[in-house]
Design a protein around this motif. Structure first.
Motif, PDB file in Angstrom:
ATOM      1  N   UNK B 181      12.052 -26.515 -19.213  1.00  0.00           N
ATOM      2  CA  UNK B 181      10.793 -27.382 -19.565  1.00  0.00           C
ATOM      3  C   UNK B 181      10.419 -27.284 -20.482  1.00  0.00           C
ATOM      4  N   UNK B 183      11.750 -27.999 -22.827  1.00  0.00           N
ATOM      5  CA  UNK B 183      13.151 -29.133 -23.892  1.00  0.00           C
ATOM      6  C   UNK B 183      13.025 -29.909 -22.693  1.00  0.00           C
ATOM      7  N   UNK B 184      11.612 -30.287 -22.629  1.00  0.00           N
ATOM      8  CA  UNK B 184      10.996 -31.920 -21.772  1.00  0.00           C
ATOM      9  C   UNK B 184      11.622 -32.010 -20.355  1.00  0.00           C
ATOM     10  N   UNK B 185      11.751 -30.881 -19.501  1.00  0.00           N
ATOM     11  CA  UNK B 185      12.540 -31.700 -18.467  1.00  0.00           C
ATOM     12  C   UNK B 185      11.067 -31.496 -17.730  1.00  0.00           C
TER      13      UNK B 185
END
Ligand SMILES: Nc1ncnc2c1ncn2[C@@H]1O[C@H](COP(=O)(O)OP(=O)(O)OP(=O)(O)O)[C@@H](O)[C@H]1O
Ligand SMILES: [Mg+2]
Lengths: 341, 275
Positions: B181, B183-185
């Motif tokens: 999350x 890392x931007x998932x």
């Protein structure tokens, strides 16, 4: 301070659901481009919470967050996070993916083409000191703790974010490996010039890594935010004093180099009296000079040039003068601040 | 659901141990695990061979054994029953997967998580009821036929898949989700790329259990007109012909063992590399 801050926290608060008080209360903090700001404070004071507020892993209860001057309090958090590197203490490598796949996480989400991703992965692994030919196709369980930590950093650097958030990145490693990781990271930062918010609860790590240190108390209240030199020379209150602990003055000596001193002349008759005399070079720190004096039980130590010829002498009075100068400078700085506000 | 963590972490620990000391002697359990994939088919083949010789020795098709012959005729009895049996087991297992895995995913997410204990309790009661009773209940509700059997079996076998899906997903280390999350998932990406792949071994184990349960339970399908190899077994009992009974029972056992072995293969090959 010139220019606009890279990250600005403006009266940011976080109250966790069901919690009695805020974990972070009215935190206001500016972080300049290209600096390493270290958040340091006792366990549970809200360091991780502060970090996770910046990339909106948790939503602030109140206050605003700005990146590059833009209010990002309400933008899509997933998009936001791809622009911000994030290293967590537990590293959190994906065990079912190879090192290359792990490092490619963000570029893949950004839909880079295969070639570009592959080149980038190799580049990043080189950057953190891992040979891509050896490590690309390994799985995380085949790495040592220190290597995993490096991969964690490489992964966070994936799409070259200008901001890195690092939560005790070198926490769970043995002291020797930690030291070398710290050194390598500082060397890396010389090149990369990222804006880094670095969390630790180890004041020595903070002093070593930080361009500036913010010493946080309960609820992330900022007790003092300044350069390591000033904080060591002039702790503003008892909390800071007790947090930085014993040997404060000595730690401060590590910031000045022997070469910057006005050395006493080397006198063959006075200094060469046959006793063993410690010698150091001009690029040694004052801390190392002090250590040498203590080791030889002498109030002075000889500075030698590259060829080993004496160039001058450091005396104990040099050290106390240096400390006093640092303290005076810091006091003057805080007096001016006090007068200005 | 505190035991949820055990299977996965145990596996990880196991894996790490392996990488540190590659020459460590395999323990008894590991040896068994390694050879079971090979031993099982050997055993199945042996049992199949025994059945084959036994079947041929019965003189099926001769006038002397008219009762046995008609009960064990391949073209008109055993083959269609086998096909029915497998069809019932396949459909019920497929439907269990289609229902239980998404439900398990849903029940480990934010809000719906709160009703997870209630749903597990209901699923539990499905299995706690006597199988026979369950069939009768669905017979009363839906009438005779294969469809009723399949629905009853889905209810009966949903628990292992549902529970293993939830246990598997919950067993995924929180730090991996935090990293993903962070890392931007998106939530969907962390689910598809991290949670589900890591939970696969546990989920597949649940599916294997459900499949074997369904093959066994399909033996009762004939009770409500669903056909299957249960017919042969029950004729053996009714006619008091041990031969018929034995052939029916061993065939069911063979089918169950074979598919259990397929399950073991799937567990082995779907196990994510790197764990
Ligand atoms: N998800 C959460 N829900 C509720 N309370 C939380 C949550 N996360 C943290 N807290 C609480 O908020 C406070 C600050 O936690 P935080 O993790 O930010 O501390 P920290 O400074 O990072 O500590 P440490 O050095 O131990 O990591 C603590 O009192 C903690 O119990
Ligand atoms: Mg923390």
């Amino acid at each position: 301070m010139a220019g606009e801050p890279k990250i600005r926290l403006d009266h940011v608060s976080k109250i966790y659901q069901g919690a009695e008080g805020p974990a972070v209360a009215e935190l206001t903090l500016d972080i300049d481009p290209g600096e390493i700001l270290v958040l340091v404070g006792p366990s549970g004071c809200g360091k991780s919470t502060t970090l996770r507020l910046i990339n909106r892993m948790i939503e602030p209860t109140s206050g605003r967050i700005y990146l590059d001057g833009d209010d990002v309090t309400d933008v899509n958090p997933d998009q936001l996070r791809r622009r911000i590197g994030y290293v967590i203490q537990q590293i959190g490598l994906f065990p079912h993916q190879t090192i290359a796949e792990n490092v490619a996480t963000v570029p893949k989400m950004l839909r880079w083409d295969r070639k570009r991703i592959s080149t980038r992965v190799d580049e990043l692994l080189e950057l953190v000191g891992l040979d891509p030919r050896v490590y690309r196709d390994r799985y995380p369980k085949e790495l040592s703790g220190g290597q995993a930590q490096r991969v964690g950093v490489a992964r966070a650097l994936g799409a070259d974010p200008s901001i890195m958030l690092m939560d005790e990145p070198f926490g769970a490693i043995d002291p020797i490996t930690r030291e070398s990781l710290q050194n390598e990271f500082l060397r890396l930062q010389e090149e990369l010039r990222k804006t880094i918010v670095f969390v630790t609860h180890d004041i020595d790590e903070a002093i070593k890594m930080g361009d500036r240190i913010a010493i946080l108390g309960e609820q992330s209240v900022v007790h003092q935010a300044d350069t390591p030199e000033r904080i060591l020379a002039y702790p503003v209150d008892d909390f800071v004093r007790s947090f930085i602990g014993a040997g404060t003055a000595m730690k401060g000596l590590a910031f000045e180099r022997v070469g910057d001193l006005d050395l006493a002349p080397f006198d063959e008759g006075r200094n060469g009296d046959g006793k063993p005399v410690g010698t150091i070079t001009a690029d040694a720190t004052l801390f190392e000079a002090l250590e040498e004096m203590l080791r030889t039980a002498d109030g002075k130590t000889v500075v030698v040039d590259e060829s080993g010829r004496p160039a001058g002498v450091v005396e104990l009075s040099h050290l106390s003068d240096a400390l006093r100068t640092a303290q005076d400078e810091a006091r003057r700085h805080y007096d001016e601040l006090g007068a200005a506000s | 659901m505190s035991e949820a963590v055990t299977p996965l972490t145990a596996r990880w620990r196991h894996g790490r141990k392996h990488s540190v000391s590659t020459v460590a002697m395999p323990t008894g359990a590991q040896l068994w695990h390694r050879y079971s994939l090979v031993l099982a088919p050997a055993f199945i083949a042996g049992l199949g061979l025994v059945l084959w010789y036994y079947y041929n020795s019965l003189g099926v098709g001769t006038i002397a054994q008219i009762q046995v012959s008609s009960a064990l005729d391949w073209e008109t009895k055993l083959k269609p029953q086998l096909i029915q049996h497998l069809t019932i087991a396949a459909w019920s297992t497929l439907l269990v997967i289609l229902v239980a895995v998404p439900l398990g995913v849903l029940l480990t997410r934010g809000g719906p998580r709160r009703i997870a204990p209630a749903v597990l309790a209901v699923a539990n009661s499905g299995q706690a009821l006597p199988a026979y009773g369950l069939l009768i209940i669905f017979l009363a509700a839906m009438g005779q036929g294969g469809r009723t059997v399949v629905v009853a079996l889905v209810v009966y076998a949903i628990l292992p898949v549902l529970r293993n899906t939830m246990v598997g997903l919950d067993g995924v280390d929180r730090s991996m989700l935090e990293a993903g999350r962070g890392m931007g998932m998106t939530r969907m990406q962390t689910l598809l790329r991290i949670e589900l792949p890591l939970a696969v071994p546990v989920i597949v184990a649940g599916i294997r259990t459900a499949m074997v349960l369904n093959i066994g339970m399909a033996t009762l399908a004939f009770l409500i007109g669903g056909g299957g190899l249960g017919i042969t077994i029950s004729s053996g009992l009714k006619l008091n012909q041990d031969a018929v009974l034995l052939v029916g029972a061993i065939t069911v056992a063979l089918v169950a063992l074979t598919f259990d072995w397929f399950g073991a293969l799937a567990e082995r090959f779907l196990h994510p590399r790197g764990l």
